[in-house]
Scaffold this active site. Structure first.
Site, PDB file in Angstrom:
ATOM      1  N   SER A  52       0.871  -1.177   0.000  1.00  0.00           N
ATOM      2  CA  SER A  52       0.000   0.000   0.000  1.00  0.00           C
ATOM      3  C   SER A  52       0.908   1.228   0.000  1.00  0.00           C
ATOM      4  CB  SER A  52      -0.837  -0.039   1.277  1.00  0.00           C
ATOM      5  OG  SER A  52      -1.276   1.243   1.653  1.00  0.00           O
ATOM      6  N   TYR A  61      -2.455  -0.963  10.294  1.00  0.00           N
ATOM      7  CA  TYR A  61      -2.428  -1.163   8.837  1.00  0.00           C
ATOM      8  C   TYR A  61      -1.089  -0.691   8.274  1.00  0.00           C
ATOM      9  CZ  TYR A  61      -4.219  -1.002   3.994  1.00  0.00           C
ATOM     10  OH  TYR A  61      -4.420  -1.189   2.650  1.00  0.00           O
TER      11      TYR A  61
HETATM   12  P1  NDP Z   1     -12.018  -5.534  -0.022  1.00  0.00           P
HETATM   13  O1  NDP Z   1     -12.494  -5.276   1.368  1.00  0.00           O
HETATM   14  O2  NDP Z   1     -12.794  -5.008  -1.180  1.00  0.00           O
HETATM   15  O3  NDP Z   1     -11.817  -7.114  -0.236  1.00  0.00           O
HETATM   16  C1  NDP Z   1     -11.078  -7.839   0.702  1.00  0.00           C
HETATM   17  C2  NDP Z   1     -10.947  -9.280   0.255  1.00  0.00           C
HETATM   18  O4  NDP Z   1     -10.143  -9.971   1.222  1.00  0.00           O
HETATM   19  C3  NDP Z   1     -12.269 -10.001   0.177  1.00  0.00           C
HETATM   20  O5  NDP Z   1     -12.229 -10.925  -0.883  1.00  0.00           O
HETATM   21  C4  NDP Z   1     -12.330 -10.717   1.520  1.00  0.00           C
HETATM   22  O6  NDP Z   1     -13.103 -11.895   1.508  1.00  0.00           O
HETATM   23  C5  NDP Z   1     -10.871 -11.077   1.695  1.00  0.00           C
HETATM   24  N1  NDP Z   1     -10.487 -11.367   3.085  1.00  0.00           N
HETATM   25  C6  NDP Z   1     -10.526 -10.539   4.148  1.00  0.00           C
HETATM   26  N2  NDP Z   1     -10.116 -11.170   5.263  1.00  0.00           N
HETATM   27  C7  NDP Z   1      -9.808 -12.442   4.870  1.00  0.00           C
HETATM   28  C8  NDP Z   1      -9.338 -13.588   5.550  1.00  0.00           C
HETATM   29  N3  NDP Z   1      -9.078 -13.574   6.864  1.00  0.00           N
HETATM   30  N4  NDP Z   1      -9.133 -14.726   4.841  1.00  0.00           N
HETATM   31  C9  NDP Z   1      -9.387 -14.771   3.508  1.00  0.00           C
HETATM   32  N5  NDP Z   1      -9.840 -13.724   2.814  1.00  0.00           N
HETATM   33  C10 NDP Z   1     -10.054 -12.572   3.488  1.00  0.00           C
HETATM   34  O7  NDP Z   1     -10.511  -4.973  -0.038  1.00  0.00           O
HETATM   35  P2  NDP Z   1      -9.650  -4.331  -1.217  1.00  0.00           P
HETATM   36  O8  NDP Z   1      -9.894  -5.074  -2.474  1.00  0.00           O
HETATM   37  O9  NDP Z   1      -9.799  -2.880  -1.186  1.00  0.00           O
HETATM   38  O10 NDP Z   1      -8.168  -4.655  -0.694  1.00  0.00           O
HETATM   39  C11 NDP Z   1      -7.433  -5.783  -1.125  1.00  0.00           C
HETATM   40  C12 NDP Z   1      -5.985  -5.626  -0.674  1.00  0.00           C
HETATM   41  O11 NDP Z   1      -5.447  -4.434  -1.246  1.00  0.00           O
HETATM   42  C13 NDP Z   1      -5.810  -5.510   0.833  1.00  0.00           C
HETATM   43  O12 NDP Z   1      -4.613  -6.127   1.217  1.00  0.00           O
HETATM   44  C14 NDP Z   1      -5.701  -4.000   1.025  1.00  0.00           C
HETATM   45  O13 NDP Z   1      -5.018  -3.678   2.187  1.00  0.00           O
HETATM   46  C15 NDP Z   1      -4.920  -3.630  -0.214  1.00  0.00           C
HETATM   47  N6  NDP Z   1      -5.011  -2.229  -0.577  1.00  0.00           N
HETATM   48  C16 NDP Z   1      -6.230  -1.655  -0.868  1.00  0.00           C
HETATM   49  C17 NDP Z   1      -6.284  -0.315  -1.232  1.00  0.00           C
HETATM   50  C18 NDP Z   1      -7.547   0.356  -1.597  1.00  0.00           C
HETATM   51  O14 NDP Z   1      -7.528   1.575  -1.803  1.00  0.00           O
HETATM   52  N7  NDP Z   1      -8.670  -0.348  -1.696  1.00  0.00           N
HETATM   53  C19 NDP Z   1      -5.060   0.503  -1.293  1.00  0.00           C
HETATM   54  C20 NDP Z   1      -3.860  -0.198  -0.963  1.00  0.00           C
HETATM   55  C21 NDP Z   1      -3.860  -1.505  -0.620  1.00  0.00           C
HETATM   56  P3  NDP Z   1     -14.697 -11.869   1.890  1.00  0.00           P
HETATM   57  O15 NDP Z   1     -15.387 -11.389   0.649  1.00  0.00           O
HETATM   58  O16 NDP Z   1     -14.978 -13.271   2.212  1.00  0.00           O
HETATM   59  O17 NDP Z   1     -14.827 -10.932   3.043  1.00  0.00           O
END
Ligand code: NDP
Length: 254
Positions: free
Chosen positions: A145, A158
């Site tokens: 990130s 985070y």
């Molecule tokens: P979302 O909240 O849209 O999606 C998160 C995903 O992670 C979902 O598929 C969720 O599954 C899954 N997940 C969460 N916890 C677990 C777990 N314990 N085991 C398995 N799966 C899990 O997040 P984003 O797409 O926004 O973020 C994805 C990644 O990108 C993260 O690492 C985030 O920190 C990083 N990121 C995001 C940014 C942004 O602006 N959005 C910027 C920088 C980094 P379920 O559907 O089952 O809950």
């Protein structure tokens, strides 16, 4: 000349790919020719995501497991072994956000964010790498990130986890590059996903993102796909331990 970005014949496991950035990355890898294994906790969301990619003609497997649960991670890889699936490309993407000033932050939530955003990448990465080492090749892409490098109020765990992702990526490169694995990271900027829903709907925050980002807009999830395909492909065979920011230029300016 063979297309250096071609992923046909490869299989990619993308954690947290039932939605958001993980889904967009899985879709991009599939469009570049890879078979994909989708993961998430919510099985309904996972099934819907798998169906969408299957309907587009891609080869898709589903594997629901909690990336923070060491035993579940080991069982998931045993299940992949049993299905005859070798993971050539791992994207450690699953993550959560939790916003609270540090003076009020509960230890439990500090730990939960670190477990989900950092320890998970070690747990899943270790299982994947054991098998990649045995085969002599593999690609690991960890999702960092802007907070891999920058601090910001109210998101201490985070920030610590994402800084850790950058360094875990270097540790993986240090130990596994000579074994045929390339480990690199992507650092997304502010992207339009569920995780940021409250921020996107907050006019003040939305205005801040647009004024602070040279591109003057939020990123679209699909804008990460090309970088993921590149890092997963033979074109990146000599790139190790790097983090590439995909952030509309935000980390380049003050
Ligand atoms: P979302 O909240 O849209 O999606 C998160 C995903 O992670 C979902 O598929 C969720 O599954 C899954 N997940 C969460 N916890 C677990 C777990 N314990 N085991 C398995 N799966 C899990 O997040 P984003 O797409 O926004 O973020 C994805 C990644 O990108 C993260 O690492 C985030 O920190 C990083 N990121 C995001 C940014 C942004 O602006 N959005 C910027 C920088 C980094 P379920 O559907 O089952 O809950």
């Amino acid at each position: 000349m063979k297309n250096p970005f071609d992923l046909s014949g490869r299989t990619a496991l993308v954690t947290g790919s039932s939605r958001g950035l993980g889904f967009a990355i899985a879709k991009g890898l599939a469009e570049a020719g890879a078979a994909v294994v989708l993961n998430g906790v919510n099985t309904k969301r996972l099934a819907d995501a798998a169906e969408e990619l299957r309907n587009a003609g891609h080869r898709v497997e589903m594997l629901s497991f909690d990336v923070t649960d060491e035993k579940a991670v080991a069982a998931a890889f045993a299940e992949l072994d049993a299905r005859g699936i070798a993971v050539d490309i791992l994207v450690n993407n699953a993550g959560i956000q939790y916003r609270k000033p540090m003076l009020e932050l509960e230890t439990e939530n500090w730990q939960r964010v670190l477990d989900t955003n950092l320890t998970s990448a070690f747990l899943v990465g270790r299982e994947a790498a054991r098998r990649m080492v045995a085969r002599g090749h593999g690609k690991i892409i960890n999702i960092g990130s802007l907070m891999s490098d920058l601090g910001r109020a109210t998101v201490a765990p985070y920030t610590v986890a994402k800084g850790g992702i950058k360094m875990l990526t270097k540790a993986m490169a240090a130990e596994w590059a000579e074994l045929g694995i390339q480990a690199n990271a992507i650092g997304p900027g502010y992207m339009l996903t569920d995780m940021n829903e409250a921020l996107i709907n907050n006019p003040q925050f939305d205005g801040w993102v647009k004024s602070r980002t040279p591109a003057r807009r939020w990123g679209k999830p699909e804008e990460l796909a090309g970088t993921a395909v590149f890092l997963a492909s033979p074109a990146a065979d000599y790139i190790n331990g790097q983090i590439i920011y995909v952030d509309g230029g935000m980390s380049a300016v003050v």
